[in-house]
Design an enzyme around this catalytic site. Structure first.
Site, PDB file in Angstrom:
ATOM      1  N   GLY A   1       0.859  -1.146  -0.148  1.00 57.72           N
ATOM      2  CA  GLY A   1      -0.022  -0.153  -0.022  1.00 57.72           C
ATOM      3  C   GLY A   1       0.731   1.204  -0.090  1.00 57.72           C
TER       4      GLY A   1
ATOM      5  N   LYS B   1      -9.068   3.222  19.467  1.00 56.49           N
ATOM      6  CA  LYS B   1      -8.885   4.005  18.400  1.00 56.49           C
ATOM      7  C   LYS B   1     -10.546   3.855  17.625  1.00 56.49           C
ATOM      8  CE  LYS B   1      -6.723   6.094  14.910  1.00 56.49           C
ATOM      9  NZ  LYS B   1      -6.225   5.172  13.645  1.00 56.49           N
TER      10      LYS B   1
ATOM     11  N   GLU C   1     -14.202   3.767   4.592  1.00 55.67           N
ATOM     12  CA  GLU C   1     -13.764   2.714   5.408  1.00 55.67           C
ATOM     13  C   GLU C   1     -15.058   2.704   6.506  1.00 55.67           C
ATOM     14  OE1 GLU C   1      -9.318   2.077   6.111  1.00 55.67           O
ATOM     15  OE2 GLU C   1      -9.736   4.171   6.770  1.00 55.67           O
TER      16      GLU C   1
END
Lengths: 306, 306
Positions: free
Chosen positions: B7, B185, B264
């Site tokens: 990536g 998170k 996402e």
């Protein structure tokens, strides 16, 4: 019959035009002096369904200019829901026989009980209209003005609409159950208006996308719970049909947000949230969508200040 | 040590630059052949925190160009969460000793169990980075790369980050409890990302408006219910602090929507919704906000097609 229409937006001007056709003595009460002057100078203009412009015999003056001498047979209130309280206080000392409320939502029904007016009626406007300028209105959608008595001392409103044949350019229909009429409209408004405003889409786009339709169904489900109705499938079919029939319309709430004006969220979703609180029902989606519209309203106002 | 970073977005390029500084043999695996060629031609460029441009000893090739002969000590996966499945299937036959996942959300933890790699670790990236072009990354926010072992056969990742003094330009921190690290998170991402994307506001604006802050609290409350945590006030204070500390940042989800890229949402809010379904918990607000982002994603994609 002496009729005063309070509020010279699209709905007020449209109603004034068609009542003038029925040979009533119609005065349009404006907020701004400038608009009253323009109407008196140019005449009130209606662009009808066939695109023809007609000048109507309607006079105008400011609401503030109304005196205690003015005897009014019928007052029709077409101002936004959030202005009702203020307008009623301005009308307090006036001699009024009958009043007809034409607002979105249901917040205004709380004023009926203490109102010092003998005959009270309420209606929902299903005609579409667009304000072209201060003295011109365009009739864009032919629906019905539906209305019913909340309490009836005199039959002045029957007389007002008596000339109606049901086939003319401005159909009017009497409804025996005013609460049912308002609830049905409220369900539609609570589903369509805040969601189109939040997502920035036209009415039809709420049913052409799976996630948007599911969002609307989530709102709808909570609305039905709050209103404790048992005709869920019939009402949902109606909401979807309104989206389809008004597919290319921009909802009034989206228009208000785009123009940085106050929306009617408090009288539509806010009314349902207050009702839910009284019934101790949780309405998380109604709360969320109401806060979303409020936050966009706040942001638009701040941009306007810059 | 032979390290492959899969990536070559902002996070992948940033990580590659700082690992190259630690004298590892770093290869960046790109999706597009063109990007690999550019990096090999121009070198991978880092614009550091002081605005200095540095060229790093990083080679690039396409992920598809990886052969079975390539023996990799460590693979670091920096692709978006929705690409993890596809990338893992491309890595299936390769000889990899250790893998470190750096994704948002928690959807990727479902892949850990069946993974034919002995050592698995997971991390969260708190450094900010912006991709300037195909071979240049700007380090915009100095945070930490936090990581922990899910299962440990070899200590290669300890070695990889060993040179870290905790005071250098790219702080790395080991966390004993990887699940807690990911959850903390996830809570932040689930509160900030979809709401900024839906309302089109910067991170800081979520806490400077009462209705927006209440909307975020409604999302937060459902997230805490799904995760069955009992440190509500501590976590809420953290979410608010992140909004304040990143006030002028545009969330990755809002950037994705604006650039008409896939978001996402499925690995962040979608993961929580699936968890709620397993636990038979109602999460109406999470559902609503997820559908809202999905519908905006869909609309953006359609506009892109026009």
């Amino acid at each position: 019959m002496k009729v005063a229409i309070v509020g010279a937006g699209a709905i007020g001007m449209l109603t004034a035009c068609y009542l003038a056709d029925r040979r009533h003595d119609v005065v349009l009460l404006t907020q701004r002096k400038e608009q009253a002057e323009r109407i008196n100078d140019h005449g009130l203009q209606l662009i009808d369904f066939y695109g023809r412009t007609q000048r109507k015999a309607v006079k105008a003056k400011t609401l503030a200019g109304l005196t205690e001498k003015d005897q009014l047979d019928v007052v029709i209130l077409t101002v936004k829901a959030y202005s009702v309280k203020d307008v009623l206080s301005q009308l307090k000392d006036k001699r009024i026989s009958s009043i007809l409320f034409l607002q979105n939502g249901m917040a205004h029904i709380d004023y009926f009980a203490d109102l010092p007016i003998a005959t009270v009626a309420v209606g929902v406007m299903e005609h579409g209209a667009v304000r072209e300028n201060d003295h011109t209105v365009r009739h864009t959608g032919r629906g019905r003005l539906r209305w019913g008595y909340v309490r009836k001392e005199a039959a002045l409103l029957d007389d007002l609409f008596a000339a109606d044949s049901g086939e003319d350019a401005f159909p009017v229909r009497y409804e025996g159950d005013w609460l049912e009429m308002l609830q049905q409209k409220l369900i539609v408004n609570a589903c369509i208006n805040p969601l189109t405003a939040l997502l920035g889409v036209k009415n039809g786009e709420l049913v052409t996308s799976r996630p948007r339709k599911e969002m609307m169904r989530a709102i709808f489900t909570e609305v039905m719970q709050v209103l404790e109705r048992d005709d869920e499938e019939e009402r949902w079919a109606h909401v979807v049909r309104v989206c389809e029939q008004t597919a290319s319309n921009t909802s009034s709430m989206l228009v208000d947000l785009s123009n940085r004006r106050q929306t009617e969220i408090a009288s539509i979703s806010g009314y349902l949230i207050r009702l839910a609180e009284q019934k101790q029902l949780a309405v998380p989606v109604l709360n969320f969508v109401t806060m979303a519209v409020s936050s966009k309203e706040e942001a638009a106002r701040k941009e306007g200040d810059d």
